[in-house]
Scaffold this motif. Sequence first.
Motif, PDB file in Angstrom:
ATOM      1  N   LEU A 266      33.562  63.906  41.944  1.00 31.25           N
ATOM      2  CA  LEU A 266      34.080  62.829  41.098  1.00 31.25           C
ATOM      3  C   LEU A 266      33.278  61.543  41.264  1.00 31.25           C
ATOM      4  O   LEU A 266      32.860  61.201  42.360  1.00 31.25           O
ATOM      5  CB  LEU A 266      35.543  62.536  41.448  1.00 31.25           C
ATOM      6  CG  LEU A 266      36.591  63.546  40.969  1.00 31.25           C
ATOM      7  CD1 LEU A 266      37.956  63.155  41.530  1.00 31.25           C
ATOM      8  CD2 LEU A 266      36.635  63.614  39.455  1.00 31.25           C
ATOM      9  N   GLN A 267      33.090  60.821  40.148  1.00 31.50           N
ATOM     10  CA  GLN A 267      32.495  59.495  40.208  1.00 31.50           C
ATOM     11  C   GLN A 267      33.544  58.571  40.818  1.00 31.50           C
ATOM     12  O   GLN A 267      34.725  58.709  40.535  1.00 31.50           O
ATOM     13  CB  GLN A 267      32.174  58.999  38.792  1.00 31.50           C
ATOM     14  CG  GLN A 267      31.191  59.862  38.031  1.00 31.50           C
ATOM     15  CD  GLN A 267      29.810  59.815  38.629  1.00 31.50           C
ATOM     16  OE1 GLN A 267      29.373  58.779  39.114  1.00 31.50           O
ATOM     17  NE2 GLN A 267      29.125  60.950  38.618  1.00 31.50           N
ATOM     18  N   PRO A 268      33.114  57.615  41.656  1.00 26.67           N
ATOM     19  CA  PRO A 268      34.112  56.691  42.205  1.00 26.67           C
ATOM     20  C   PRO A 268      34.770  55.862  41.100  1.00 26.67           C
ATOM     21  O   PRO A 268      34.241  55.775  39.992  1.00 26.67           O
ATOM     22  CB  PRO A 268      33.288  55.814  43.150  1.00 26.67           C
ATOM     23  CG  PRO A 268      31.862  56.039  42.799  1.00 26.67           C
ATOM     24  CD  PRO A 268      31.768  57.365  42.124  1.00 26.67           C
ATOM     25  N   LEU A 269      35.912  55.285  41.433  1.00 26.29           N
ATOM     26  CA  LEU A 269      36.634  54.437  40.482  1.00 26.29           C
ATOM     27  C   LEU A 269      35.755  53.270  40.049  1.00 26.29           C
ATOM     28  O   LEU A 269      35.080  52.670  40.877  1.00 26.29           O
ATOM     29  CB  LEU A 269      37.870  53.848  41.160  1.00 26.29           C
ATOM     30  CG  LEU A 269      39.169  54.655  41.182  1.00 26.29           C
ATOM     31  CD1 LEU A 269      40.160  53.927  42.069  1.00 26.29           C
ATOM     32  CD2 LEU A 269      39.732  54.841  39.798  1.00 26.29           C
ATOM     33  N   GLY A 270      35.797  52.958  38.762  1.00 22.93           N
ATOM     34  CA  GLY A 270      35.098  51.765  38.298  1.00 22.93           C
ATOM     35  C   GLY A 270      35.860  50.542  38.780  1.00 22.93           C
ATOM     36  O   GLY A 270      36.893  50.654  39.420  1.00 22.93           O
ATOM     37  N   SER A 271      35.349  49.358  38.471  1.00 25.68           N
ATOM     38  CA  SER A 271      36.031  48.153  38.950  1.00 25.68           C
ATOM     39  C   SER A 271      37.169  47.808  37.988  1.00 25.68           C
ATOM     40  O   SER A 271      37.200  46.767  37.370  1.00 25.68           O
ATOM     41  CB  SER A 271      35.056  46.996  39.087  1.00 25.68           C
ATOM     42  OG  SER A 271      34.352  46.853  37.874  1.00 25.68           O
ATOM     43  N   SER A 272      38.131  48.760  37.869  1.00 31.83           N
ATOM     44  CA  SER A 272      39.213  48.584  36.903  1.00 31.83           C
ATOM     45  C   SER A 272      40.345  47.743  37.480  1.00 31.83           C
ATOM     46  O   SER A 272      41.310  47.450  36.814  1.00 31.83           O
ATOM     47  CB  SER A 272      39.747  49.955  36.485  1.00 31.83           C
ATOM     48  OG  SER A 272      40.116  50.678  37.636  1.00 31.83           O
ATOM     49  N   ILE A 273      40.201  47.353  38.751  1.00 29.64           N
ATOM     50  CA  ILE A 273      41.288  46.612  39.386  1.00 29.64           C
ATOM     51  C   ILE A 273      41.090  45.118  39.213  1.00 29.64           C
ATOM     52  O   ILE A 273      40.014  44.591  39.488  1.00 29.64           O
ATOM     53  CB  ILE A 273      41.379  46.977  40.884  1.00 29.64           C
ATOM     54  CG1 ILE A 273      41.565  48.488  41.008  1.00 29.64           C
ATOM     55  CG2 ILE A 273      42.461  46.173  41.575  1.00 29.64           C
ATOM     56  CD1 ILE A 273      42.774  48.941  41.718  1.00 29.64           C
ATOM     57  N   VAL A 274      42.119  44.444  38.686  1.00 29.39           N
ATOM     58  CA  VAL A 274      42.072  42.994  38.534  1.00 29.39           C
ATOM     59  C   VAL A 274      43.218  42.402  39.356  1.00 29.39           C
ATOM     60  O   VAL A 274      43.916  43.116  40.060  1.00 29.39           O
ATOM     61  CB  VAL A 274      42.198  42.586  37.043  1.00 29.39           C
ATOM     62  CG1 VAL A 274      40.996  43.068  36.261  1.00 29.39           C
ATOM     63  CG2 VAL A 274      43.492  43.125  36.439  1.00 29.39           C
ATOM     64  N   THR A 275      43.374  41.079  39.243  1.00 26.05           N
ATOM     65  CA  THR A 275      44.460  40.422  39.970  1.00 26.05           C
ATOM     66  C   THR A 275      45.578  40.118  38.988  1.00 26.05           C
ATOM     67  O   THR A 275      45.325  39.606  37.899  1.00 26.05           O
ATOM     68  CB  THR A 275      43.932  39.112  40.597  1.00 26.05           C
ATOM     69  OG1 THR A 275      42.844  39.453  41.443  1.00 26.05           O
ATOM     70  CG2 THR A 275      44.990  38.421  41.415  1.00 26.05           C
ATOM     71  N   CYS A 276      46.802  40.429  39.373  1.00 24.88           N
ATOM     72  CA  CYS A 276      47.948  40.175  38.496  1.00 24.88           C
ATOM     73  C   CYS A 276      48.064  38.673  38.216  1.00 24.88           C
ATOM     74  O   CYS A 276      48.006  37.860  39.140  1.00 24.88           O
ATOM     75  CB  CYS A 276      49.227  40.699  39.147  1.00 24.88           C
ATOM     76  SG  CYS A 276      50.733  40.201  38.272  1.00 24.88           S
ATOM     77  N   GLU A 277      48.224  38.315  36.928  1.00 22.65           N
ATOM     78  CA  GLU A 277      48.284  36.899  36.532  1.00 22.65           C
ATOM     79  C   GLU A 277      49.472  36.184  37.153  1.00 22.65           C
ATOM     80  O   GLU A 277      49.464  34.982  37.344  1.00 22.65           O
ATOM     81  CB  GLU A 277      48.426  36.811  35.006  1.00 22.65           C
ATOM     82  CG  GLU A 277      47.118  36.974  34.287  1.00 22.65           C
ATOM     83  CD  GLU A 277      47.283  36.822  32.779  1.00 22.65           C
ATOM     84  OE1 GLU A 277      48.436  36.764  32.299  1.00 22.65           O
ATOM     85  OE2 GLU A 277      46.250  36.765  32.093  1.00 22.65           O
ATOM     86  N   LYS A 278      50.515  36.943  37.432  1.00 22.29           N
ATOM     87  CA  LYS A 278      51.753  36.303  37.879  1.00 22.29           C
ATOM     88  C   LYS A 278      51.870  36.236  39.403  1.00 22.29           C
ATOM     89  O   LYS A 278      52.171  35.189  39.952  1.00 22.29           O
ATOM     90  CB  LYS A 278      52.927  37.102  37.308  1.00 22.29           C
ATOM     91  CG  LYS A 278      54.218  36.337  37.286  1.00 22.29           C
ATOM     92  CD  LYS A 278      55.193  37.061  36.359  1.00 22.29           C
ATOM     93  CE  LYS A 278      56.521  36.354  36.304  1.00 22.29           C
ATOM     94  NZ  LYS A 278      57.440  37.088  35.433  1.00 22.29           N
ATOM     95  N   CYS A 279      51.605  37.376  40.067  1.00 15.93           N
ATOM     96  CA  CYS A 279      51.882  37.404  41.508  1.00 15.93           C
ATOM     97  C   CYS A 279      50.618  37.499  42.361  1.00 15.93           C
ATOM     98  O   CYS A 279      50.694  37.361  43.576  1.00 15.93           O
ATOM     99  CB  CYS A 279      52.832  38.553  41.847  1.00 15.93           C
ATOM    100  SG  CYS A 279      52.059  40.168  41.760  1.00 15.93           S
ATOM    101  N   GLY A 280      49.472  37.734  41.724  1.00 14.00           N
ATOM    102  CA  GLY A 280      48.223  37.754  42.486  1.00 14.00           C
ATOM    103  C   GLY A 280      47.926  39.052  43.209  1.00 14.00           C
ATOM    104  O   GLY A 280      46.924  39.180  43.886  1.00 14.00           O
ATOM    105  N   GLU A 281      48.818  40.050  43.059  1.00 11.82           N
ATOM    106  CA  GLU A 281      48.572  41.350  43.694  1.00 11.82           C
ATOM    107  C   GLU A 281      47.582  42.151  42.839  1.00 11.82           C
ATOM    108  O   GLU A 281      47.457  41.907  41.635  1.00 11.82           O
ATOM    109  CB  GLU A 281      49.889  42.127  43.826  1.00 11.82           C
ATOM    110  CG  GLU A 281      50.822  41.600  44.907  1.00 11.82           C
ATOM    111  CD  GLU A 281      50.243  41.718  46.304  1.00 11.82           C
ATOM    112  OE1 GLU A 281      49.926  42.841  46.734  1.00 11.82           O
ATOM    113  OE2 GLU A 281      50.087  40.680  46.973  1.00 11.82           O
TER     114      GLU A 281
END
Length: 301
Positions: A266-281
């Motif tokens: 498998l190809q590793p995960l792309g940088s699809s993770i962002v920071t939640c606008e509300k809680c920062g998680e």
Amino acid sequence: MKCQRCNKSAIIYQKYSNSHLCKSHFIEDVERKIKRDIRKFKMVEKGDRIAVALSGGKDSIALLYILHKIFHNRPDIELMAITIDEGIQGYREHTLSHAIDLTNELGIPHTIRSFQDAFGITLDELTKQKENAACTLCGVLRKNLLNKTARELGADKLATGHNLDDEAQTILMNFMRGDVDRIKRMIPGIRQPGLVMRIKPLRSIPEKEVALYGIVNGLPVSIDECPYAGEALRNEIREIINNYEVRHPGTKYSLLGGFDTICHELQPLGSSIVTCEKCGEPSSEKLCKTCRLLGKDFKKK
Ligand SMILES: [Zn+2]
Ligand SMILES: [Zn+2]
């Protein structure tokens, strides 16, 4: 029946390996598999601070006990436990007291966080307000709070008590749905921004053996079951796999082994993770699942 490695009487027959084992050789077998996986997947590295997700159920109790047994002589490895109190009346109190007893006995720092304090609402109350199944709500909020707490404690790894049965079920469910993102997130050792790395040292231990390991070591094995019914699909998959395992011993290991083989391709995960606008998680969308579930009235505490 006699243990096949010594002359004592056997306490278990492992159909998948065609072995009868006595108490001490059973314990040795379980711990050997766990140590092998820890090494193979580099789950614990020099200087690590390991947070253990300790629900107080049989799996996490056994996990904390084993990690303490393996690492208590390693001054560079630090263990800590985190318990999330979801607010499930009549159930959580018992497992919580098992968690407190074990951490006291082993001298491991213990952090207890509740849905009530973190989100201003208990799971029991939330299920009355929402259409979502209790286990979906609980899973999302628990993961969020576990990760947040582990990060605040400065943990390098977050260890969870998922056993072979849990892993085999999740793998099959994700394959059935073609959920490539979730499959990739299950790859051992995967790093994702904002998320404390997850490790699952019990992934090669069948659920029944985790329970037996707890019993023979005198650990509290809770017979209480969560009053919420569990995910419907997972319950069906569990039955299918268990039936299959009876006819074809080793099926659970085959599912896990097949998954590990596919992971290499498998190809590793792309940088699809962002920071939640509300809680920062960390989140895969603008608003994280926790904030979406809690809705617009939810105020961050
Ligand atoms: Zn033996
Ligand atoms: Zn959020």
